[in-house]
Design a protein around this motif. Structure first.
Motif, PDB file in Angstrom:
ATOM      1  N   GLN A 169       0.829  -1.204   0.000  1.00 53.78           N
ATOM      2  CA  GLN A 169       0.000   0.000   0.000  1.00 53.78           C
ATOM      3  C   GLN A 169       0.861   1.251   0.000  1.00 53.78           C
ATOM      4  O   GLN A 169       0.528   2.251  -0.667  1.00 53.78           O
ATOM      5  CB  GLN A 169      -0.912  -0.010   1.228  1.00 53.78           C
ATOM      6  CG  GLN A 169      -1.927   1.119   1.248  1.00 53.78           C
ATOM      7  CD  GLN A 169      -2.872   1.066   0.063  1.00 53.78           C
ATOM      8  OE1 GLN A 169      -3.326  -0.023  -0.335  1.00 53.78           O
ATOM      9  NE2 GLN A 169      -3.186   2.230  -0.513  1.00 53.78           N
ATOM     10  N   ALA A 170       2.011   1.203   0.701  1.00 51.62           N
ATOM     11  CA  ALA A 170       2.899   2.363   0.693  1.00 51.62           C
ATOM     12  C   ALA A 170       3.487   2.602  -0.694  1.00 51.62           C
ATOM     13  O   ALA A 170       3.647   3.757  -1.128  1.00 51.62           O
ATOM     14  CB  ALA A 170       4.023   2.154   1.713  1.00 51.62           C
ATOM     15  N   ILE A 171       3.791   1.542  -1.421  1.00 50.92           N
ATOM     16  CA  ILE A 171       4.313   1.691  -2.787  1.00 50.92           C
ATOM     17  C   ILE A 171       3.230   2.237  -3.712  1.00 50.92           C
ATOM     18  O   ILE A 171       3.502   3.073  -4.588  1.00 50.92           O
ATOM     19  CB  ILE A 171       4.853   0.341  -3.289  1.00 50.92           C
ATOM     20  CG1 ILE A 171       6.074  -0.089  -2.464  1.00 50.92           C
ATOM     21  CG2 ILE A 171       5.237   0.436  -4.759  1.00 50.92           C
ATOM     22  CD1 ILE A 171       6.615  -1.440  -2.842  1.00 50.92           C
ATOM     23  N   LYS A 172       1.990   1.800  -3.513  1.00 49.84           N
ATOM     24  CA  LYS A 172       0.884   2.316  -4.331  1.00 49.84           C
ATOM     25  C   LYS A 172       0.690   3.805  -4.115  1.00 49.84           C
ATOM     26  O   LYS A 172       0.431   4.559  -5.065  1.00 49.84           O
ATOM     27  CB  LYS A 172      -0.403   1.570  -3.999  1.00 49.84           C
ATOM     28  CG  LYS A 172      -0.475   0.149  -4.521  1.00 49.84           C
ATOM     29  CD  LYS A 172      -1.822  -0.463  -4.171  1.00 49.84           C
ATOM     30  CE  LYS A 172      -1.941  -1.877  -4.711  1.00 49.84           C
ATOM     31  NZ  LYS A 172      -3.270  -2.483  -4.400  1.00 49.84           N
ATOM     32  N   ASP A 173       0.813   4.234  -2.863  1.00 50.27           N
ATOM     33  CA  ASP A 173       0.644   5.665  -2.576  1.00 50.27           C
ATOM     34  C   ASP A 173       1.770   6.495  -3.146  1.00 50.27           C
ATOM     35  O   ASP A 173       1.584   7.683  -3.474  1.00 50.27           O
ATOM     36  CB  ASP A 173       0.562   5.878  -1.063  1.00 50.27           C
ATOM     37  CG  ASP A 173      -0.639   5.181  -0.447  1.00 50.27           C
ATOM     38  OD1 ASP A 173      -1.602   4.888  -1.191  1.00 50.27           O
ATOM     39  OD2 ASP A 173      -0.607   4.894   0.765  1.00 50.27           O
ATOM     40  N   LEU A 181       0.612  -1.311 -10.529  1.00 42.78           N
ATOM     41  CA  LEU A 181       0.567  -1.321  -9.065  1.00 42.78           C
ATOM     42  C   LEU A 181      -0.827  -0.970  -8.559  1.00 42.78           C
ATOM     43  O   LEU A 181      -1.285  -1.533  -7.553  1.00 42.78           O
ATOM     44  CB  LEU A 181       1.605  -0.348  -8.496  1.00 42.78           C
ATOM     45  CG  LEU A 181       3.066  -0.746  -8.657  1.00 42.78           C
ATOM     46  CD1 LEU A 181       3.981   0.360  -8.165  1.00 42.78           C
ATOM     47  CD2 LEU A 181       3.360  -2.034  -7.919  1.00 42.78           C
ATOM     48  N   GLN A 182      -1.493  -0.059  -9.204  1.00 42.27           N
ATOM     49  CA  GLN A 182      -2.815   0.340  -8.733  1.00 42.27           C
ATOM     50  C   GLN A 182      -3.835  -0.792  -8.891  1.00 42.27           C
ATOM     51  O   GLN A 182      -4.780  -0.902  -8.095  1.00 42.27           O
ATOM     52  CB  GLN A 182      -3.292   1.578  -9.502  1.00 42.27           C
ATOM     53  CG  GLN A 182      -2.410   2.800  -9.307  1.00 42.27           C
ATOM     54  CD  GLN A 182      -2.282   3.219  -7.856  1.00 42.27           C
ATOM     55  OE1 GLN A 182      -3.229   3.110  -7.077  1.00 42.27           O
ATOM     56  NE2 GLN A 182      -1.101   3.709  -7.482  1.00 42.27           N
ATOM     57  N   LYS A 183      -3.626  -1.657  -9.883  1.00 45.68           N
ATOM     58  CA  LYS A 183      -4.543  -2.772 -10.095  1.00 45.68           C
ATOM     59  C   LYS A 183      -4.150  -4.026  -9.304  1.00 45.68           C
ATOM     60  O   LYS A 183      -4.937  -4.983  -9.274  1.00 45.68           O
ATOM     61  CB  LYS A 183      -4.597  -3.122 -11.584  1.00 45.68           C
ATOM     62  CG  LYS A 183      -5.181  -2.023 -12.453  1.00 45.68           C
ATOM     63  CD  LYS A 183      -5.195  -2.444 -13.913  1.00 45.68           C
ATOM     64  CE  LYS A 183      -5.759  -1.334 -14.797  1.00 45.68           C
ATOM     65  NZ  LYS A 183      -5.769  -1.720 -16.233  1.00 45.68           N
ATOM     66  N   SER A 184      -2.986  -4.019  -8.712  1.00 41.90           N
ATOM     67  CA  SER A 184      -2.531  -5.204  -7.984  1.00 41.90           C
ATOM     68  C   SER A 184      -3.335  -5.384  -6.701  1.00 41.90           C
ATOM     69  O   SER A 184      -3.554  -4.429  -5.941  1.00 41.90           O
ATOM     70  CB  SER A 184      -1.039  -5.069  -7.645  1.00 41.90           C
ATOM     71  OG  SER A 184      -0.266  -4.973  -8.820  1.00 41.90           O
ATOM     72  N   ARG A 185      -3.774  -6.588  -6.480  1.00 37.41           N
ATOM     73  CA  ARG A 185      -4.545  -6.912  -5.275  1.00 37.41           C
ATOM     74  C   ARG A 185      -3.603  -7.251  -4.130  1.00 37.41           C
ATOM     75  O   ARG A 185      -2.412  -7.513  -4.348  1.00 37.41           O
ATOM     76  CB  ARG A 185      -5.479  -8.090  -5.542  1.00 37.41           C
ATOM     77  CG  ARG A 185      -4.753  -9.389  -5.800  1.00 37.41           C
ATOM     78  CD  ARG A 185      -5.708 -10.525  -6.127  1.00 37.41           C
ATOM     79  NE  ARG A 185      -5.009 -11.806  -6.210  1.00 37.41           N
ATOM     80  CZ  ARG A 185      -4.342 -12.244  -7.242  1.00 37.41           C
ATOM     81  NH1 ARG A 185      -4.281 -11.491  -8.341  1.00 37.41           N
ATOM     82  NH2 ARG A 185      -3.752 -13.419  -7.219  1.00 37.41           N
ATOM     83  N   ASN A 186      -4.140  -7.259  -2.931  1.00 36.80           N
ATOM     84  CA  ASN A 186      -3.329  -7.616  -1.772  1.00 36.80           C
ATOM     85  C   ASN A 186      -2.952  -9.088  -1.816  1.00 36.80           C
ATOM     86  O   ASN A 186      -3.643  -9.918  -2.412  1.00 36.80           O
ATOM     87  CB  ASN A 186      -4.086  -7.307  -0.478  1.00 36.80           C
ATOM     88  CG  ASN A 186      -4.238  -5.819  -0.236  1.00 36.80           C
ATOM     89  OD1 ASN A 186      -3.491  -5.013  -0.795  1.00 36.80           O
ATOM     90  ND2 ASN A 186      -5.206  -5.443   0.588  1.00 36.80           N
TER      91      ASN A 186
END
Length: 329
Positions: A169-173, A181-186
């Motif tokens: 989540q920190a990398i997405k932000d 990255l924005q489409k990658s799920r947890n």
């Protein structure tokens, strides 16, 4: 044709008493390419010149041949002797002599080297191991999976999953422009277990140094492609985190006792990114990286503790990063 001739007294004396004359010289002298008549003429002249000592010369020659054959037989039974080359003198090889020190030797550093080995004394009580090395008492896994789950239990996997998703989540932000990255799920629990098994398998087959493209190619093991997709593996490799930044709990010392062969040494972890305590050591292969003090067991190759070297800090006492203090900690 005559192939042999009788030796004179002088030649027999040289053959019997001169060590520099070898059988090759005698055989070369015995060989002749003259005719039979010439050989007979030389024999008659030799008898006249030696005053009828032909019988004595023939007897001496036979005795020499018998003694030579007996010596060769005895030497063949004992060991193989290599006859030196012709016209060379056999010289004995000098024996190496080691001068024994008469007293103890002392190095400039103060180290004293004893003349004789020291007698083994009784071991100090502080150096006696009171626990057996290996798994602690009551820990008996039946399968490799049970042994693995001792260290990576459900609680540990949940913590790894939590901190890894926080990093994602920190990398997405930070990288908002990356659509991937924005489409990658947890990540899920099964992916964490598969990722750890992926690394263990790559190390067992010595594929851990191969490029990722080669590992996931058709020539690689099918188990790699069946465990994780390539893009998912690279993302998990970037985001994987095993602990919280504020806590450093370690589960491994709870189940394993070290042996007597415990070693503390420095290790340079290659790193070229930005870091305040990154060091430069030109003698190392990587040269740049993070220096760490590592406590390892040299019998089972197990790492018990790692302490990074952060340099001189204000809140640390004097000599905190010295060798004796690191060993005590």
């Amino acid at each position: 044709m005559c192939s042999k001739r009788y030796l004179t007294d002088k030649e027999l004396e040289e053959a019997l008493y001169d060590s520099d004359l070898y059988m090759d010289d005698i055989n070369l002298d015995l060989q002749s390419s003259d005719s039979e008549s010439d050989c007979e003429t030389r024999v008659e002249k030799q008898v006249d010149a030696n005053d009828g000592n032909l019988a004595n010369s023939r007897k001496s020659l036979l005795e020499y041949e018998e003694s030579s054959s007996a010596d060769e037989t005895d030497s063949d039974d004992d060991q193989d002797i290599v006859i030196p080359a012709r016209n060379t003198r056999r010289r004995p090889r000098p024996l190496a002599k080691i001068d024994k020190p008469k007293s103890d030797m002392k190095a400039p550093s103060g180290t004293v080297w004893k003349k004789s080995p020291m007698m083994q004394k009784r071991r100090f009580a502080a150096n006696v191991m009171k626990t057996a090395p290996g798994l602690k008492q009551g820990i008996k896994p039946q399968t490799p999976l049970e042994a693995f789950r001792l260290f990576f239990n459900d609680i540990t996997i949940e913590l790894i999953l939590l901190y890894t998703n926080q990093k994602l989540q920190a990398i997405k932000d930070t990288e908002t422009r990356s659509s991937f990255l924005q489409k990658s799920r947890n990540f899920q629990k099964e992916e964490i277990l598969g990722f750890i098994g992926f690394l263990i398998t790559a190390g067992a087959y010595k594929d851990n140094k191969d490029p990722v493209d080669e590992i996931f190619s058709e020539e690689g093991l099918p188990i790699y492609r069946a465990t994780l997709a390539k893009h998912r593996f690279l993302l998990l490799l970037k985001c994987i985190r095993f602990d919280d930044k504020n806590t450093r709990e370690d589960t491994f010392p709870k189940f394993l006792n070290p042996s007597e062969s415990v070693v503390i040494d420095e290790e340079l972890i290659t790193f070229h990114g930005r870091c305040k305590f990154r060091v430069f050591i030109p003698t190392k292969p990587g040269k740049y990286g993070i220096e760490a003090n590592v406590l390892c067991d040299s019998e089972n190759y197990y790492c018990f503790a790692v302490e990074p070297y952060a340099g001189k800090c204000e809140n640390q006492p004097k000599g905190y990063n010295s060798g004796p203090e690191v060993v005590k900690r």
